[in-house]
Design a protein around this motif. Structure first.
Motif, mmCIF file in Angstrom:
data_model
loop_
_atom_site.group_PDB
_atom_site.id
_atom_site.type_symbol
_atom_site.label_atom_id
_atom_site.label_comp_id
_atom_site.label_asym_id
_atom_site.label_seq_id
_atom_site.Cartn_x
_atom_site.Cartn_y
_atom_site.Cartn_z
ATOM 1 N N LEU A 1 38.850 38.511 39.312
ATOM 2 C CA LEU A 1 40.168 38.601 39.936
ATOM 3 C C LEU A 1 40.259 39.817 40.855
ATOM 4 N N ILE B 1 47.040 41.473 38.387
ATOM 5 C CA ILE B 1 45.912 41.151 37.507
ATOM 6 C C ILE B 1 46.290 41.398 36.046
ATOM 7 N N MET C 1 47.608 31.114 43.712
ATOM 8 C CA MET C 1 47.125 31.688 42.455
ATOM 9 C C MET C 1 46.453 30.630 41.587
ATOM 10 N N LEU D 1 43.032 29.949 42.759
ATOM 11 C CA LEU D 1 42.127 31.033 42.383
ATOM 12 C C LEU D 1 41.730 30.947 40.910
ATOM 13 N N LEU D 2 42.725 30.764 40.027
ATOM 14 C CA LEU D 2 42.452 30.782 38.598
ATOM 15 C C LEU D 2 41.770 29.504 38.116
ATOM 16 N N PHE E 1 48.276 38.404 34.880
ATOM 17 C CA PHE E 1 47.456 37.223 34.616
ATOM 18 C C PHE E 1 46.672 37.366 33.322
#
Length: 400
Positions: free
Chosen positions: A207, A227, A91, A94-95, A230
């Motif tokens: 996302l 999602i 994660m 990704l972020l 997040f």
């Protein structure tokens, strides 16, 4: 003469008002603190806190980041701050793409636009730094990045404030806080649905399109709950950090006018001032972890299965880590120890670079807007929040 027993109550009026004397006593007399009534440990020395923040194998985030969550035994919502590796690593990777140096730099014009907009709205020499300025502008920046509809951006901030608020003695959510948390989740969940049907150039749409390794090693898409988690985290962290930092800054500079004068004389000192603000009285007081196994820190050993407060605000005032640690000095030597104000280890603040940029630009504009000012001390109001410190009201008067 026997010293009085150190009592650390993170839900007390004393804690909300000014915890730093409490922290000093804990560092000196109970660095490995245990609260038998509430069954938690607390660490306050820099070596201990830094060691625990880096040791994610023993100090787990998977149960949450506050005492009520960790001790409930209920799995928290899906969010990166409630993950351990390898899920956290996937994660975070990704972020991180949303917070590259290039991506942060691309936000600079928006940051300046929002800061200037809210300063222009102030039409009196007497105003509230938080309510009129540092509260509204950061949430506009971060929620734009996420893709929040304009009419909901300030609402997000109010939901966050309400969800984090605590009354003295209260460990879990207030009734209003629970409702605000549900309202936030419902809004973001519905926004995810909209973006699935109509993707935009925003973080939620990216996302939705992203893929990460699943438990079976195959790539998978994030689900709506993930999602939503997040987006909720992003809005909260992106709004609260800078709001509290800038509000506290104007209180501290009023108490230490010689430090404000240094900035008036040399704007090049602004980044160092932001670092000192984060060290001296940063927005984040602590995070709570859960020991998956017996855990060693320099001050001793913590049994498995315990909630542990990692009090970074106390560690940042540790005289064994920083020379004259209780002095507010924007010119201090930054190489002495790690500043834990925006976290450390794998859970260090994802948006730290954005928060620093926003804070630097805000201070620069305030130096122009109110080079001389005074605080209405009787009107100061601190927040009563779990793990977040700062002010909800900082009334000031421009003198020039």
């Amino acid at each position: 003469m026997t010293k009085p027993q150190v009592i650390f109550d993170p839900f007390s009026e004393e804690f909300f008002t000014d915890p730093f004397d409490m922290y000093r006593r804990m560092r000196q007399d109970a660095p490995l603190y245990y609260n038998a009534d509430l069954d938690f440990f607390a660490l306050t020395r820099h070596d201990d806190v830094a060691s625990a923040l880096k040791n994610h194998d023993a100090f787990s985030s998977s149960r949450g980041c506050d005492l009520a969550m960790v001790q409930s035994g209920e799995p928290p919502q899906k969010s990166i701050i409630f993950m351990d590796p390898p899920d956290h690593r996937h994660m975070r990777s990704l972020l991180n793409k949303a917070f590259t140096p290039r991506a942060i730099q691309a936000q600079k014009d928006t940051v300046i636009e929002q800061i200037d907009h809210f300063l222009r709205q102030i039409d009196s020499d007497e105003f509230d730094v938080v309510q009129d300025f540092s509260g509204p502008f950061p949430v506009e920046v971060i929620t734009r990045m996420a893709g929040v509809d304009p009419e909901y951006r300030q609402q997000v901030r109010h939901w966050i404030d309400t969800s984090l608020s605590r009354e003295p003695g209260q460990i879990g959510y207030t009734e209003a806080g629970m409702q605000a948390t549900m309202d936030t989740a419902i809004y973001y969940y519905s926004l995810v649905q909209k973006r699935r049907e109509d993707p935009r150039d925003d973080m939620i749409s990216r996302l939705i399109a992203a893929e990460i390794p699943g438990e079976d090693g195959q790539l998978r898409r994030l689900d709506d709950i993930e999602i939503t988690g997040f987006a909720t985290l992003l809005g909260g962290a992106g709004a609260e950090t800078v709001t509290k930092l800038v509000g506290t800054a104007m209180v501290l500079f009023a108490r230490h006018p010689e430090q404000w004068q240094k900035l008036l004389d040399d704007r090049g000192k602004i980044p160092a001032a932001v670092e000192e603000l984060l060290r001296y009285e940063g927005p984040v007081q602590y995070n709570v972890r859960y020991t998956l196994k017996e855990a060693d820190v320099p001050s001793g050993t913590i049994p498995a299965g315990k909630a542990v407060f990692l009090i970074s605000a106390a560690a940042n005032r540790d005289p064994d880590a920083f020379t004259d640690a209780d002095a507010f000095d924007i010119d201090r030597d930054r190489t002495e120890a790690q500043n834990l104000g925006l976290g450390y280890g794998i859970h260090s603040c994802l948006g730290a670079a954005l928060a620093r940029m926003e804070s630097c630009i805000a201070l620069e504009r305030l130096l122009d807007f109110m080079p001389r000012y005074e605080v209405n001390w009787d009107g100061l109001q601190r927040v009563h929040m779990q793990n977040v410190a700062g002010y909800s009201h900082v009334p000031v008067r421009r003198l020039s």
